[in-house]
Design an enzyme around this catalytic site. Structure first.
Site, PDB file in Angstrom:
ATOM      1  CE  LYS A 137      -8.809  -0.362  13.149  1.00  0.00           C
ATOM      2  NZ  LYS A 137      -7.940   0.092  12.036  1.00  0.00           N
ATOM      3  CG  ASN A 191      -0.223  -0.084   2.522  1.00  0.00           C
ATOM      4  OD1 ASN A 191       0.536   0.814   2.881  1.00  0.00           O
ATOM      5  ND2 ASN A 191      -0.436  -1.173   3.259  1.00  0.00           N
ATOM      6  CG  ASP A 195      -7.067  -5.224   5.887  1.00  0.00           C
ATOM      7  OD1 ASP A 195      -6.611  -5.183   7.043  1.00  0.00           O
ATOM      8  OD2 ASP A 195      -7.610  -4.246   5.336  1.00  0.00           O
TER       9      ASP A 195
END
Length: 402
Positions: A337, A209, A279
Site C-alpha cells: 500500500k 465502521n 470504501d
C-alpha cells in the site's frame, strides 16, 4: 536536559518510597533544583530528613506549616515548579487528583500547579487493574498529565505482575526525552484525519465502521503539544480535541472528508490520514425510509473516492503517512500500500490482536518508511503510540533533508 530545571517531587505513601530517594539524588546530581512534598503516609516509610539531605532543600509535609510568612507555601511551590513528578503515585493520590480533592499539602499543590505533571504509579497488580483506578488515570491523561507506566515484576505484597515503580533512571530518561521533544514541531503545519465516515442508505440508516477516532485525535493532540499548527478533519465521533489550538473540521461522508483533506492539503508539512474511510457507499440514497419486506434485498454499492491515492498523486513536499488496519499479513499489505499510494510512511496493525485496533485506549502498530524499515511499537496507550509515531516521522524527515 534537566540541568537548572525546577523539579517538584511529590512522594505519596508506598513501599516504593525508598526508590524515590535515589530519584531525588540523581536529579540533584544532574543539576536540577529539587523540592520535595511528602504525604503523611510517605513519612512512615522514609523520613523527611532523608530527602532534605539529598536535595539540600526543606521538605514540605503540612499545608499549614508556612515556612515563610510572606508566601503561601503550596501556591509558591506550585508556581515555582517547571516540572512536577508524583512518585510513587498511589491509588489514593491518583484518585484525589482525578477528582480535584485537596486535603493535604501534595494534593493541594497539584491542584494549583501549571507545571508539566508526570505520574509514576506503584501499587498492587490488582489495584492497578481496578476499574476505578483505570478510570482515574484515563481522566488525568485526558487533562494532559503524563504517566510513566509501572514495570512488571515481584511486588512487595508478594504478587508478581504490573505495579512496580519504574526505576529512577528510566523515570529520568522519560523526562529527558519529553524535554527534548518540547516544541520540536513548532512552525510545522500538520493535517490529520480521524474517525469513521457514514454513508447514508436512507434517512435513518447508514453504513459505517468501528473507528472511534481515538488514534487520530491522539496524533493531533501530540503534534499540537509539540508546537505544531494542527488541522484535524474528524468524522462523526463522540470525543473532543483537548488541545485548544487544534483547528477541527467536522465531516460525515467519505466525499466530505475527501473534499476537506484536498482543500487543506497544499500548505501542510505533514499529513497523516488515520481515518477509517468507507470504501463503498450506496449507489442510490433513498429519500424515504426503506420499508421492511418479505425475503432478501440488495443494495448496490459504488466505490468512494480514494483520498490517500489522490493525496499521493498531489504530493510535493508534504510528508504523507497512511494507516492500514488489517486482520491478515499486515506488514506485507502495508509494504504494498505504501508503494501503490506514493506514501512516505505507513502505519499498520492487526486489529484482531488484543490491545490493538478500534475503540480501545491502547494500540500495537508497526511503522514502515520508504526504506522499508519496519519499526514495531509495542502495546501502549494511543497517546503514547502517537508520540512515538511523531518521533519516527520527524526522524525520517530529518534523514531525507540530509
Amino acid at each position: 536536559m534537566l540541568h537548572q530545571k525546577k523539579i517538584l517531587l511529590g512522594v505519596s505513601g508506598g513501599i516504593a518510597v525508598y526508590k524515590v530517594s535515589a530519584l531525588a539524588s540523581k536529579l540533584t546530581q544532574l543539576g536540577a533544583e529539587v523540592k520535595v512534598i511528602m504525604t503523611e503516609s510517605a513519612t512512615e516509610f522514609v523520613t523527611p530528613l532523608t530527602f532534605q539531605a539529598l536535595t539540600r532543600n526543606p521538605v514540605y509535609t503540612d499545608t499549614f506549616d508556612e515556612k515563610n510568612p510572606k508566601k503561601i507555601a503550596h501556591i509558591d511551590l506550585a508556581d515555582w515548579a517547571d516540572i512536577a513528578i508524583i512518585a510513587p503515585a498511589t491509588a489514593n493520590i491518583i484518585a484525589k487528583m482525578a477528582h480535584g480533592q485537596a486535603d493535604d499539602m501534595l494534593s493541594t499543590t497539584m491542584l494549583a500547579t501549571q507545571a508539566e505533571v508526570y505520574i509514576a504509579p506503584a501499587m498492587n497488580v490488582h489495584m492497578y487493574d481496578h476499574p476505578a483506578v483505570i478510570q482515574n488515570m484515563k481522566q488525568l491523561e485526558k487533562w494532559g498529565y503524563h504517566f510513566i507506566e509501572p514495570g512488571d515484576g515481584y511486588l512487595a505484597c508478594g504478587y508478581v505482575g504490573k505495579g512496580r515503580l519504574e526505576e529512577p533512571q528510566e523515570i529520568i530518561s522519560v523526562l529527558e526525552r519529553h524535554q527534548q521533544r518540547t516544541l520540536d514541531m513548532q512552525g510545522k503545519k500538520v493535517l490529520v484525519s480521524a474517525g469513521p465516515t457514514k454513508e447514508m442508505i436512507d434517512p435513518v440508516r447508514f453504513f459505517t465502521n468501528r473507528s472511534s477516532g481515538k488514534m487520530g485525535f491522539a496524533l493531533a493532540e501530540a503534534a499540537a503539544e509539540r508546537g505544531a499548527d494542527v488541522t484535524l478533519v474528524a468524522g462523526p465521533v463522540s470525543i473532543e480535541a483537548q488541545h485548544p489550538s487544534i483547528k477541527r473540521i467536522d465531516v460525515v461522508s467519505a466525499k466530505e472528508m475527501y473534499d476537506a483533506m484536498n482543500e487543506q492539503f497544499a500548505d501542510k508539512d505533514i499529513v497523516i490520514k488515520s481515518a477509517a474511510v468507507a470504501d463503498y457507499r450506496p449507489k442510490e440514497v433513498q429519500t424515504s425510509k426503506m420499508k421492511k419486506k418479505e425475503g432478501d434485498d440488495v443494495i448496490t454499492l459504488e466505490r468512494t473516492e480514494d483520498i490517500l491515492k489522490k493525496l499521493g498523486e498531489r504530493k510535493e513536499n508534504q510528508f504523507l503517512v497512511g494507516f492500514a488496519a488489517e486482520t491478515d499479513t499486515p506488514i506485507e499489505y502495508g509494504l504494498g500500500k505504501r508503494k501503490k499510494k506514493n506514501l512516505d510512511a505507513i502505519v499498520v496493525n492487526d486489529v484482531s490482536r488484543e490491545g490493538a485496533g478500534f475503540e480501545g485506549d491502547t494500540n500495537i502498530v508497526s511503522y514502515i518508511n520508504k526504506a522499508e524499515s519496519v519499526i514495531e511499537l509495542k502495546q501502549a496507550t494511543k497517546k503514547q503510540i502517537a508520540v512515538q509515531l511523531l518521533d519516527c516521522i520527524l526522524q525520517d524527515m530529518k534523514d531525507d533533508s540530509i
